[in-house]
Scaffold this motif. Structure first.
Motif, PDB file in Angstrom:
ATOM      1  N   LYS A 122      79.319  59.901  25.753  1.00 17.85           N
ATOM      2  CA  LYS A 122      79.473  61.344  25.957  1.00 17.85           C
ATOM      3  C   LYS A 122      79.846  62.088  24.684  1.00 17.85           C
ATOM      4  N   SER A 123      80.428  61.390  23.718  1.00 20.12           N
ATOM      5  CA  SER A 123      80.852  62.038  22.474  1.00 20.12           C
ATOM      6  C   SER A 123      79.686  62.287  21.524  1.00 20.12           C
ATOM      7  N   GLY A 124      78.541  61.673  21.788  1.00 21.76           N
ATOM      8  CA  GLY A 124      77.397  61.811  20.884  1.00 21.76           C
ATOM      9  C   GLY A 124      77.506  60.906  19.668  1.00 21.76           C
ATOM     10  N   ASP A 125      78.272  59.841  19.763  1.00 20.16           N
ATOM     11  CA  ASP A 125      78.439  58.894  18.662  1.00 20.16           C
ATOM     12  C   ASP A 125      77.060  58.414  18.194  1.00 20.16           C
ATOM     13  N   PRO A 126      76.748  58.580  16.919  1.00 19.30           N
ATOM     14  CA  PRO A 126      75.417  58.197  16.413  1.00 19.30           C
ATOM     15  C   PRO A 126      75.084  56.716  16.627  1.00 19.30           C
ATOM     16  N   ALA A 127      76.076  55.852  16.604  1.00 20.48           N
ATOM     17  CA  ALA A 127      75.826  54.417  16.781  1.00 20.48           C
ATOM     18  C   ALA A 127      75.347  54.087  18.191  1.00 20.48           C
ATOM     19  N   PHE A 128      75.609  54.976  19.150  1.00 25.44           N
ATOM     20  CA  PHE A 128      75.246  54.712  20.548  1.00 25.44           C
ATOM     21  C   PHE A 128      74.303  55.767  21.117  1.00 25.44           C
ATOM     22  N   LYS A 129      73.763  56.610  20.271  1.00 28.95           N
ATOM     23  CA  LYS A 129      72.911  57.713  20.723  1.00 28.95           C
ATOM     24  C   LYS A 129      71.648  57.232  21.446  1.00 28.95           C
ATOM     25  N   ALA A 130      71.106  56.107  21.045  1.00 22.87           N
ATOM     26  CA  ALA A 130      69.860  55.599  21.633  1.00 22.87           C
ATOM     27  C   ALA A 130      70.100  54.766  22.895  1.00 22.87           C
ATOM     28  N   TYR A 131      71.357  54.668  23.327  1.00 24.29           N
ATOM     29  CA  TYR A 131      71.696  53.786  24.443  1.00 24.29           C
ATOM     30  C   TYR A 131      72.339  54.560  25.594  1.00 24.29           C
ATOM     31  N   SER A 132      72.370  53.919  26.736  1.00 22.90           N
ATOM     32  CA  SER A 132      73.115  54.450  27.878  1.00 22.90           C
ATOM     33  C   SER A 132      73.890  53.309  28.512  1.00 22.90           C
ATOM     34  N   MET A 133      74.821  53.692  29.364  1.00 21.42           N
ATOM     35  CA  MET A 133      75.701  52.713  29.976  1.00 21.42           C
ATOM     36  C   MET A 133      75.358  52.567  31.454  1.00 21.42           C
ATOM     37  N   ALA A 134      75.335  51.317  31.916  1.00 24.38           N
ATOM     38  CA  ALA A 134      75.117  51.021  33.329  1.00 24.38           C
ATOM     39  C   ALA A 134      76.341  50.261  33.841  1.00 24.38           C
ATOM     40  N   PRO A 135      77.276  50.968  34.503  1.00 23.07           N
ATOM     41  CA  PRO A 135      78.480  50.296  34.982  1.00 23.07           C
ATOM     42  C   PRO A 135      78.193  49.451  36.226  1.00 23.07           C
ATOM     43  N   GLU A 136      78.790  48.289  36.265  1.00 21.01           N
ATOM     44  CA  GLU A 136      78.707  47.388  37.416  1.00 21.01           C
ATOM     45  C   GLU A 136      80.116  46.883  37.719  1.00 21.01           C
ATOM     46  N   LEU A 137      81.017  47.820  37.995  1.00 12.44           N
ATOM     47  CA  LEU A 137      82.414  47.458  38.186  1.00 12.44           C
ATOM     48  C   LEU A 137      82.676  46.854  39.561  1.00 12.44           C
ATOM     49  N   ASN A 138      81.878  47.191  40.544  1.00 12.74           N
ATOM     50  CA  ASN A 138      82.041  46.643  41.896  1.00 12.74           C
ATOM     51  C   ASN A 138      81.236  45.362  42.024  1.00 12.74           C
ATOM     52  N   SER A 139      81.630  44.375  41.291  1.00 14.10           N
ATOM     53  CA  SER A 139      80.911  43.109  41.257  1.00 14.10           C
ATOM     54  C   SER A 139      81.468  42.146  42.298  1.00 14.10           C
ATOM     55  N   PHE A 140      80.588  41.528  43.064  1.00 11.20           N
ATOM     56  CA  PHE A 140      81.020  40.535  44.041  1.00 11.20           C
ATOM     57  C   PHE A 140      81.252  39.179  43.387  1.00 11.20           C
ATOM     58  N   SER A 141      80.899  39.054  42.126  1.00 13.91           N
ATOM     59  CA  SER A 141      81.093  37.796  41.410  1.00 13.91           C
ATOM     60  C   SER A 141      82.507  37.666  40.853  1.00 13.91           C
ATOM     61  N   GLY A 142      83.297  38.744  40.953  1.00 18.05           N
ATOM     62  CA  GLY A 142      84.640  38.722  40.378  1.00 18.05           C
ATOM     63  C   GLY A 142      84.635  38.976  38.888  1.00 18.05           C
ATOM     64  N   LYS A 143      83.485  39.439  38.371  1.00 19.94           N
ATOM     65  CA  LYS A 143      83.352  39.741  36.947  1.00 19.94           C
ATOM     66  C   LYS A 143      82.847  41.177  36.781  1.00 19.94           C
ATOM     67  N   PRO A 144      83.742  42.159  36.933  1.00 21.53           N
ATOM     68  CA  PRO A 144      83.303  43.541  36.725  1.00 21.53           C
ATOM     69  C   PRO A 144      82.828  43.703  35.290  1.00 21.53           C
ATOM     70  N   ARG A 145      81.797  44.530  35.127  1.00 22.25           N
ATOM     71  CA  ARG A 145      81.215  44.666  33.783  1.00 22.25           C
ATOM     72  C   ARG A 145      80.488  45.981  33.655  1.00 22.25           C
ATOM     73  N   PHE A 146      80.099  46.271  32.416  1.00 16.99           N
ATOM     74  CA  PHE A 146      79.133  47.334  32.193  1.00 16.99           C
ATOM     75  C   PHE A 146      78.117  46.840  31.188  1.00 16.99           C
ATOM     76  N   LEU A 147      76.932  47.411  31.300  1.00 17.27           N
ATOM     77  CA  LEU A 147      75.821  47.029  30.438  1.00 17.27           C
ATOM     78  C   LEU A 147      75.477  48.197  29.535  1.00 17.27           C
ATOM     79  N   VAL A 148      75.036  47.899  28.335  1.00 17.25           N
ATOM     80  CA  VAL A 148      74.495  48.911  27.440  1.00 17.25           C
ATOM     81  C   VAL A 148      73.006  48.611  27.319  1.00 17.25           C
ATOM     82  N   VAL A 149      72.199  49.612  27.671  1.00 18.33           N
ATOM     83  CA  VAL A 149      70.743  49.469  27.665  1.00 18.33           C
ATOM     84  C   VAL A 149      70.136  50.594  26.846  1.00 18.33           C
ATOM     85  N   ARG A 150      68.896  50.418  26.469  1.00 20.17           N
ATOM     86  CA  ARG A 150      68.193  51.504  25.759  1.00 20.17           C
ATOM     87  C   ARG A 150      68.052  52.687  26.706  1.00 20.17           C
ATOM     88  N   LYS A 151      68.294  53.866  26.187  1.00 16.50           N
ATOM     89  CA  LYS A 151      68.192  55.082  26.986  1.00 16.50           C
ATOM     90  C   LYS A 151      66.770  55.215  27.527  1.00 16.50           C
TER      91      LYS A 151
END
Length: 128
Positions: free
Chosen positions: A50-79
């Motif tokens: 959200k800050s517009g950080d140039p290092a992450f401008k080409a990416y987006s975040m996919a949160p997966e915090l409600n994980s049934f595996s017991g491993k909450p996570r988030f993914l960084v993918v190409r926008k």
């Protein structure tokens, strides 16, 4: 009558003792994986995306915090391409939480910054 009265009082005390609720188990030490990942995901979204950080401008975040595996996570993918493999996975598991960050972005120049940011946020740091 006295022996009967003593017996009646003893059985009442036994019944009452049996109804006494068990003491709750002591709380687990350390934060849960979900607690830590919520802190990290909120900060990463705010500071990296959200800050517009140039290092992450080409990416987006996919949160997966409600994980049934017991491993909450988030993914960084190409926008614009969430269907491809993630470039970064940040996840936690256990209590106390053990953090892990892996994927192609961890083999690039910005990997040390990612590691420092994630560790800082996991410890409760709010700044970017």
């Amino acid at each position: 009558m006295r022996p009967f009265l003593c017996l009646a009082l003893m059985s009442t005390a036994t019944v009452l003792a049996a109804c006494k609720p068990e003491a709750p188990p002591p709380p687990s030490r350390g934060q849960s994986a979900l607690d830590v990942m919520e802190l990290v995901a909120v900060a990463a979204n705010r500071c990296w995306f959200k800050s517009g950080d140039p290092a992450f401008k080409a990416y987006s975040m996919a949160p997966e915090l409600n994980s049934f595996s017991g491993k909450p996570r988030f993914l960084v993918v190409r926008k614009g391409s969430p269907d491809i493999r993630p470039l970064l996975v940040v996840q936690a598991e256990g209590r106390p939480a053990r953090l892990d960050a892996f994927g192609p972005m961890m083999n690039e120049a910005g990997s040390e910054r990612i590691r420092k940011d994630v560790t800082h946020w996991a410890k409760g740091g709010k700044d970017c």
